[in-house]
Design an enzyme around this catalytic site. Structure first.
Site, PDB file in Angstrom:
ATOM      1  CB  SER A 217       2.413 -27.596 -10.465  1.00  0.00           C
ATOM      2  OG  SER A 217       3.394 -28.160  -9.639  1.00  0.00           O
ATOM      3  CG  ASP A 430       9.673 -24.948 -12.522  1.00  0.00           C
ATOM      4  OD1 ASP A 430       9.979 -25.031 -11.316  1.00  0.00           O
ATOM      5  OD2 ASP A 430       8.511 -25.076 -12.921  1.00  0.00           O
ATOM      6  CG  HIS A 459       6.409 -24.123 -10.125  1.00  0.00           C
ATOM      7  ND1 HIS A 459       6.651 -25.163 -10.995  1.00  0.00           N
ATOM      8  CD2 HIS A 459       5.288 -24.473  -9.427  1.00  0.00           C
ATOM      9  CE1 HIS A 459       5.734 -26.099 -10.824  1.00  0.00           C
ATOM     10  NE2 HIS A 459       4.897 -25.702  -9.884  1.00  0.00           N
TER      11      HIS A 459
END
Length: 502
Positions: A217, A430, A459
């Site tokens: 991320s 995602d 995610h």
């Protein structure tokens, strides 16, 4: 999701002179002149367990607050390490990990992420985590009242009238003011670029000539920034669930759009499994239940209102494994009027939560200019409401950067001809880090490859979804340098949507 706080005891043997690192490629950046070495020892808090019984060690490293003033004030970074479990012949060095955020803690993450990695990776690398500057045990930042962020019930998060829009902007101003007052002179130094420079000092303090890295991320954004600054010090790098190479405000707005698509997918899924959730047989019927729940929570006026509900939905949309619990909470509210099954899904708000929220905004606003004006923010909110009357705007943290005390002139840079091949892993649907942004980052990093988890909605992909195709390909790259000849699409575990256990 806000990581929990662990205060790890750390020590340093020596700390020498640290030279400033210019924002150019490492071809022009000399090796830092440093006598710093990290002395690892027991962690004061029980660390997460490791699957093979490996020991988690903790240490610390002092780094310059301002890398252009290496003899000036310093910040203290908390570091953790889990040694490789293989033979000396298998050992490849360190694999530094970052869980995302901005604001996520890396010290406990070294153990928790390593536990999910393929065995070949665990055998080959010392997995190293660190709390980035301003986070966790690394000189944590705090924004005090943060414009009332922790008051409950919070105001309606989606303004629908001119008066509500002005109040929304005023809340941003108060947040920026509170952060500036609480953080002080440190404010402009809690940035992605400075954290990337800290990573290079950490590499040197561990005695490594090159660095391998796994960033998830926001960690993908941090890794790409490091590769841009220090391309010749990159060994192997996996960027998972990839943030696009754009400004944070634009990223947050794009994410809000992707969340609308994901929420419609959630509504369809709840309708498909109507026997389990009893919320309706169509998307529109489920939506009506959802909106009635939100309106009823607003009418009650207690500590779990529409803003808290939206935070819960925001958290659930990014992980399909959370959908069943959300659906059952909506069903319980419809049938009994109790909000407890919903309320219980939000993590407790503690010092770690406050640090995460403060660090998140501090990093985003230090990474580049914010939106040009309050009018731009209002226009974007109206545009989102035109797409859907009740968008989820919880993730639009960078709107506060319009009023931030420190206004950087330039954004974080990405790309360069000297960056070695990097591997990106990404779920196709995602909503937290949308696919289009990952493709942009793929183009910004020459000779990189992307593995797409086809039909993936959650995610986090590598060492997260337990997809054999993704994990084995990424492990072969990390351990043997076997980069795929071309971009790949993987199917199997993690593709598609879950089947409810109920």
């Amino acid at each position: 999701m806000s990581p929990r706080s662990h205060h790890f005891l750390v020590t340093v043997l020596t700390f020498g002179l640290l030279t400033g690192l210019p924002a150019s490629s490492s071809a022009m950046t000399p090796e830092p002149v440093t006598g710093a070495r990290i002395s690892f020892g027991p962690c004061p808090e029980p660390p997460p367990p490791t699957p093979d019984g490996a020991t988690v060690e903790c240490g610390r490293l002092d780094v310059p607050l301002d890398h252009s003033r290496p003899d000036g004030p310093t910040l203290r970074l908390a570091v953790s390490r889990v040694r490789a479990s293989g033979t000396p012949e298998e050992h490849r060095g360190i694999l530094l990990v970052n869980p995302g955020g901005p604001g996520g803690r890396g010290v406990p993450y070294a153990a928790t992420k390593r536990a999910k990695m393929p065995e070949s990776v665990r055998r080959s690398f010392d997995v190293v985590g660190f709390d980035p500057r301003g986070v966790g045990a690394s000189t944590p930042v705090d924004c005090g009242q943060m414009g009332g962020r922790f008051d409950h019930p919070a105001p309606e998060p989606v303004p629908t009238t001119p008066e509500a829009e002005l109040s929304y902007l005023d809340g941003l101003r108060r947040t920026a003011r509170d952060c500036a007052a609480a953080i002080g002179d440190v404010l402009p130094h809690i940035s992605t670029t400075n954290t990337a420079r800290d990573m290079d000092l950490l590499r040197a303090a561990l005695g490594e000539r090159r660095l391998s890295f796994l960033g998830v991320s926001y960690g993908s954004y941090l890794g790409a920034a490091y590769a841009t600054l220090f391309p010749h010090r990159v060994d192997r790098m996996v960027l998972d669930s990839v943030v696009g190479p754009v400004g944070w405000y634009d990223f947050d707005r794009d994410q809000a759009v992707a969340l609308l698509r994901q929420r419609d997918t959630l509504f369809d899924w709840l309708a498909e499994h109507r026997a389990a959730f009893r919320l309706g047989a169509t998307r529109n019927e489920v939506r009506a239940h959802y909106l009635r729940t939100r309106e009823a929570l607003a009418a009650r006026g207690d500590s779990f209102g529409p803003a808290e509900f939206d935070r819960l939905v925001y958290r659930a949309l990014g992980r399909t494994e959370r959908w069943e619990k959300l659906g059952l909470g909506l069903r319980a509210f419809a049938e009994t009027g109790s909000d407890e099954p919903l309320r219980a899904q939000l993590p407790a708000e503690d010092a770690a939560t406050r640090n995460f929220e403060a660090a998140n905004r501090t990093v985003k606003c230090a990474d580049g200019p914010g939106p040009r004006s309050g009018l731009r923010i209002v226009a974007d909110l109206r545009w989102l409401r035109a797409l859907d009357p009740r968008p989820v705007v919880t993730g639009m943290e960078a709107a506060v950067c319009r009023y931030w005390a420190h206004q950087p002139r330039e954004r974080v840079a990405f790309g360069g001809p000297d960056i070695p091949p990097i591997l990106l892993t990404q779920a196709e649907f995602d909503p937290v880090t949308p696919y289009a942004g990952a493709r942009q980052m793929r183009r910004a990093l020459p000779d990189s490859r992307m593995i797409t988890l086809a039909g993936g909605y959650s995610h986090g992909v590598f060492a997260s979804q337990r997809n054999t195709c993704v994990d084995e390909t990424a492990a072969a790259y990390l351990v043997r340098g076997a980069l795929p000849a071309h971009d790949l699409r993987c199917t199997g575990t993690g593709s598609g949507l879950p089947t409810p256990s109920s």
